[in-house]
Design a protein around this motif. Structure first.
Motif, PDB file in Angstrom:
ATOM      1  N   VAL A  22       0.831  -1.200   0.000  1.00 14.10           N
ATOM      2  CA  VAL A  22       0.000   0.000   0.000  1.00 14.10           C
ATOM      3  C   VAL A  22       0.870   1.256   0.000  1.00 14.10           C
ATOM      4  CG1 VAL A  22      -1.616   1.355   1.389  1.00 14.10           C
ATOM      5  CG2 VAL A  22      -2.007  -1.086   1.052  1.00 14.10           C
ATOM      6  N   THR A  23       1.923   1.236   0.798  1.00 16.07           N
ATOM      7  CA  THR A  23       2.835   2.383   0.865  1.00 16.07           C
ATOM      8  C   THR A  23       3.495   2.632  -0.485  1.00 16.07           C
ATOM      9  OG1 THR A  23       3.261   1.973   3.202  1.00 16.07           O
ATOM     10  CG2 THR A  23       4.863   3.323   2.037  1.00 16.07           C
ATOM     11  N   GLU A  24       3.989   1.559  -1.103  1.00 15.18           N
ATOM     12  CA  GLU A  24       4.639   1.709  -2.411  1.00 15.18           C
ATOM     13  C   GLU A  24       3.663   2.231  -3.451  1.00 15.18           C
ATOM     14  OE1 GLU A  24       6.282  -2.159  -3.145  1.00 15.18           O
ATOM     15  OE2 GLU A  24       7.969  -1.834  -1.789  1.00 15.18           O
ATOM     16  N   THR A  25       2.435   1.717  -3.424  1.00 17.08           N
ATOM     17  CA  THR A  25       1.409   2.174  -4.368  1.00 17.08           C
ATOM     18  C   THR A  25       1.069   3.640  -4.133  1.00 17.08           C
ATOM     19  OG1 THR A  25       0.501  -0.053  -4.486  1.00 17.08           O
ATOM     20  CG2 THR A  25      -0.927   1.734  -5.203  1.00 17.08           C
ATOM     21  N   THR A  26       0.967   4.018  -2.870  1.00 15.69           N
ATOM     22  CA  THR A  26       0.651   5.402  -2.527  1.00 15.69           C
ATOM     23  C   THR A  26       1.768   6.338  -2.971  1.00 15.69           C
ATOM     24  OG1 THR A  26      -0.643   4.651  -0.634  1.00 15.69           O
ATOM     25  CG2 THR A  26       0.044   6.951  -0.627  1.00 15.69           C
ATOM     26  N   VAL A  27       3.005   5.948  -2.726  1.00 13.18           N
ATOM     27  CA  VAL A  27       4.153   6.767  -3.135  1.00 13.18           C
ATOM     28  C   VAL A  27       4.178   6.916  -4.655  1.00 13.18           C
ATOM     29  CG1 VAL A  27       6.675   6.809  -3.278  1.00 13.18           C
ATOM     30  CG2 VAL A  27       5.570   6.292  -1.104  1.00 13.18           C
ATOM     31  N   GLN A  28       3.943   5.821  -5.384  1.00 15.11           N
ATOM     32  CA  GLN A  28       3.936   5.872  -6.852  1.00 15.11           C
ATOM     33  C   GLN A  28       2.816   6.783  -7.343  1.00 15.11           C
ATOM     34  OE1 GLN A  28       6.230   4.493  -9.019  1.00 15.11           O
ATOM     35  NE2 GLN A  28       5.173   5.820 -10.446  1.00 15.11           N
ATOM     36  N   ALA A  29       1.642   6.682  -6.725  1.00 16.46           N
ATOM     37  CA  ALA A  29       0.518   7.535  -7.124  1.00 16.46           C
ATOM     38  C   ALA A  29       0.844   9.000  -6.877  1.00 16.46           C
ATOM     39  CB  ALA A  29      -0.745   7.141  -6.357  1.00 16.46           C
ATOM     40  N   ALA A  30       1.495   9.293  -5.762  1.00 16.45           N
ATOM     41  CA  ALA A  30       1.884  10.671  -5.457  1.00 16.45           C
ATOM     42  C   ALA A  30       2.909  11.175  -6.466  1.00 16.45           C
ATOM     43  CB  ALA A  30       2.433  10.776  -4.042  1.00 16.45           C
ATOM     44  N   GLN A  31       3.872  10.329  -6.811  1.00 21.57           N
ATOM     45  CA  GLN A  31       4.877  10.720  -7.798  1.00 21.57           C
ATOM     46  C   GLN A  31       4.237  10.966  -9.162  1.00 21.57           C
ATOM     47  OE1 GLN A  31       7.587   7.408  -7.478  1.00 21.57           O
ATOM     48  NE2 GLN A  31       8.917   8.476  -6.028  1.00 21.57           N
ATOM     49  N   ASP A  32       3.295  10.119  -9.530  1.00 20.41           N
ATOM     50  CA  ASP A  32       2.582  10.301 -10.796  1.00 20.41           C
ATOM     51  C   ASP A  32       1.797  11.612 -10.799  1.00 20.41           C
ATOM     52  OD1 ASP A  32       3.596   7.875 -11.603  1.00 20.41           O
ATOM     53  OD2 ASP A  32       1.702   6.769 -11.328  1.00 20.41           O
ATOM     54  N   ALA A  33       1.153  11.910  -9.684  1.00 17.20           N
ATOM     55  CA  ALA A  33       0.382  13.156  -9.586  1.00 17.20           C
ATOM     56  C   ALA A  33       1.291  14.369  -9.708  1.00 17.20           C
ATOM     57  CB  ALA A  33      -0.388  13.195  -8.266  1.00 17.20           C
ATOM     58  N   VAL A  34       2.432  14.331  -9.056  1.00 15.84           N
ATOM     59  CA  VAL A  34       3.390  15.441  -9.137  1.00 15.84           C
ATOM     60  C   VAL A  34       3.867  15.610 -10.577  1.00 15.84           C
ATOM     61  CG1 VAL A  34       5.707  16.184  -8.461  1.00 15.84           C
ATOM     62  CG2 VAL A  34       4.111  15.361  -6.730  1.00 15.84           C
ATOM     63  N   GLN A  35       4.149  14.505 -11.240  1.00 14.12           N
ATOM     64  CA  GLN A  35       4.608  14.547 -12.634  1.00 14.12           C
ATOM     65  C   GLN A  35       3.537  15.158 -13.537  1.00 14.12           C
ATOM     66  OE1 GLN A  35       7.620  13.881 -13.755  1.00 14.12           O
ATOM     67  NE2 GLN A  35       7.074  14.374 -15.842  1.00 14.12           N
ATOM     68  N   GLN A  36       2.298  14.769 -13.325  1.00 14.61           N
ATOM     69  CA  GLN A  36       1.199  15.311 -14.139  1.00 14.61           C
ATOM     70  C   GLN A  36       1.042  16.805 -13.923  1.00 14.61           C
ATOM     71  OE1 GLN A  36      -2.144  12.869 -13.058  1.00 14.61           O
ATOM     72  NE2 GLN A  36      -1.680  11.324 -14.610  1.00 14.61           N
ATOM     73  N   VAL A  37       1.166  17.241 -12.672  1.00 19.23           N
ATOM     74  CA  VAL A  37       1.065  18.678 -12.377  1.00 19.23           C
ATOM     75  C   VAL A  37       2.216  19.427 -13.042  1.00 19.23           C
ATOM     76  CG1 VAL A  37       1.230  20.401 -10.530  1.00 19.23           C
ATOM     77  CG2 VAL A  37      -0.257  18.415 -10.249  1.00 19.23           C
ATOM     78  N   ALA A  38       3.411  18.858 -12.987  1.00 16.04           N
ATOM     79  CA  ALA A  38       4.572  19.500 -13.614  1.00 16.04           C
ATOM     80  C   ALA A  38       4.381  19.617 -15.119  1.00 16.04           C
ATOM     81  CB  ALA A  38       5.847  18.710 -13.303  1.00 16.04           C
ATOM     82  N   GLU A  39       3.894  18.556 -15.747  1.00 21.76           N
ATOM     83  CA  GLU A  39       3.656  18.590 -17.194  1.00 21.76           C
ATOM     84  C   GLU A  39       2.557  19.581 -17.536  1.00 21.76           C
ATOM     85  OE1 GLU A  39       2.965  14.559 -18.408  1.00 21.76           O
ATOM     86  OE2 GLU A  39       5.005  13.948 -17.907  1.00 21.76           O
ATOM     87  N   SER A  40       1.520  19.612 -16.727  1.00 21.68           N
ATOM     88  CA  SER A  40       0.419  20.549 -16.953  1.00 21.68           C
ATOM     89  C   SER A  40       0.902  21.987 -16.817  1.00 21.68           C
ATOM     90  CB  SER A  40      -0.715  20.277 -15.957  1.00 21.68           C
ATOM     91  OG  SER A  40      -1.760  21.205 -16.136  1.00 21.68           O
ATOM     92  N   SER A  41       1.770  22.226 -15.829  1.00 20.08           N
ATOM     93  CA  SER A  41       2.315  23.571 -15.630  1.00 20.08           C
ATOM     94  C   SER A  41       3.143  23.998 -16.835  1.00 20.08           C
ATOM     95  CB  SER A  41       3.182  23.623 -14.371  1.00 20.08           C
ATOM     96  OG  SER A  41       2.392  23.465 -13.228  1.00 20.08           O
ATOM     97  N   LYS A  42       3.934  23.059 -17.377  1.00 26.11           N
ATOM     98  CA  LYS A  42       4.736  23.371 -18.569  1.00 26.11           C
ATOM     99  C   LYS A  42       3.830  23.739 -19.730  1.00 26.11           C
ATOM    100  CE  LYS A  42       8.312  20.004 -17.741  1.00 26.11           C
ATOM    101  NZ  LYS A  42       8.986  18.841 -18.287  1.00 26.11           N
ATOM    102  N   GLU A  43       2.767  22.946 -19.915  1.00 28.22           N
ATOM    103  CA  GLU A  43       1.840  23.207 -21.015  1.00 28.22           C
ATOM    104  C   GLU A  43       1.160  24.560 -20.827  1.00 28.22           C
ATOM    105  OE1 GLU A  43      -0.826  19.895 -21.215  1.00 28.22           O
ATOM    106  OE2 GLU A  43       0.795  18.482 -21.606  1.00 28.22           O
ATOM    107  N   THR A  44       0.745  24.847 -19.604  1.00 31.24           N
ATOM    108  CA  THR A  44       0.081  26.120 -19.324  1.00 31.24           C
ATOM    109  C   THR A  44       1.034  27.281 -19.571  1.00 31.24           C
ATOM    110  OG1 THR A  44      -1.344  25.077 -17.687  1.00 31.24           O
ATOM    111  CG2 THR A  44      -1.113  27.455 -17.537  1.00 31.24           C
ATOM    112  N   THR A  45       2.269  27.135 -19.122  1.00 28.75           N
ATOM    113  CA  THR A  45       3.271  28.187 -19.324  1.00 28.75           C
ATOM    114  C   THR A  45       3.540  28.390 -20.804  1.00 28.75           C
ATOM    115  OG1 THR A  45       4.284  27.689 -17.200  1.00 28.75           O
ATOM    116  CG2 THR A  45       5.629  28.896 -18.771  1.00 28.75           C
ATOM    117  N   THR A  46       3.664  27.307 -21.536  1.00 24.12           N
ATOM    118  CA  THR A  46       3.905  27.398 -22.972  1.00 24.12           C
ATOM    119  C   THR A  46       2.730  28.067 -23.674  1.00 24.12           C
ATOM    120  OG1 THR A  46       5.287  25.429 -22.929  1.00 24.12           O
ATOM    121  CG2 THR A  46       4.352  26.031 -25.053  1.00 24.12           C
TER     122      THR A  46
END
Length: 81
Positions: A22-46
Motif C-alpha cells: 500500500v505504501t509503495e502504491t501510494t508513493v507511486q501515485a503521489a509521484q505520478d500526480a506530481v509529474q502530471q502537475v509538472a507537465e500541466s504547468s509546462k503546457e500552461t506556461t507554454t
C-alpha cells in the motif's frame, strides 16, 4: 500455543507485506500526480507564452500600420505645400 504463535507470525508477515504494498502504491501515485502537475504547468506556461507572443505581434502590427499611415499622411501634406 505454538500454532497460535505461528499463525500470529504469519498474519504479522502478511500485514507487513500488505502495508508495504500500500505504501509503495501510494508513493507511486503521489509521484505520478506530481509529474502530471509538472507537465500541466509546462503546457500552461507554454500556452500563456504563445498567447502573449501572439498579442505582442498583433500590437506591433497595429503600431506599424499606424506609423505607415502617419508617414503617408505626412508625405501627402508635404506634396500639397
Amino acid at each position: 500455543m505454538a500454532s497460535f504463535k505461528k499463525s500470529y507470525e504469519g498474519l504479522k508477515g502478511t500485514t507487513h507485506s500488505a502495508a508495504k504494498g500500500v505504501t509503495e502504491t501510494t508513493v507511486q501515485a503521489a509521484q505520478d500526480a506530481v509529474q502530471q502537475v509538472a507537465e500541466s504547468s509546462k503546457e500552461t506556461t507554454t500556452t500563456a507564452a504563445q498567447e502573449a507572443s501572439r498579442q505582442t505581434q498583433a500590437a506591433i502590427g497595429k503600431v506599424a500600420d499606424k506609423a505607415t499611415d502617419t508617414i503617408k499622411e505626412f508625405g501627402q501634406k508635404l506634396e500639397t505645400k
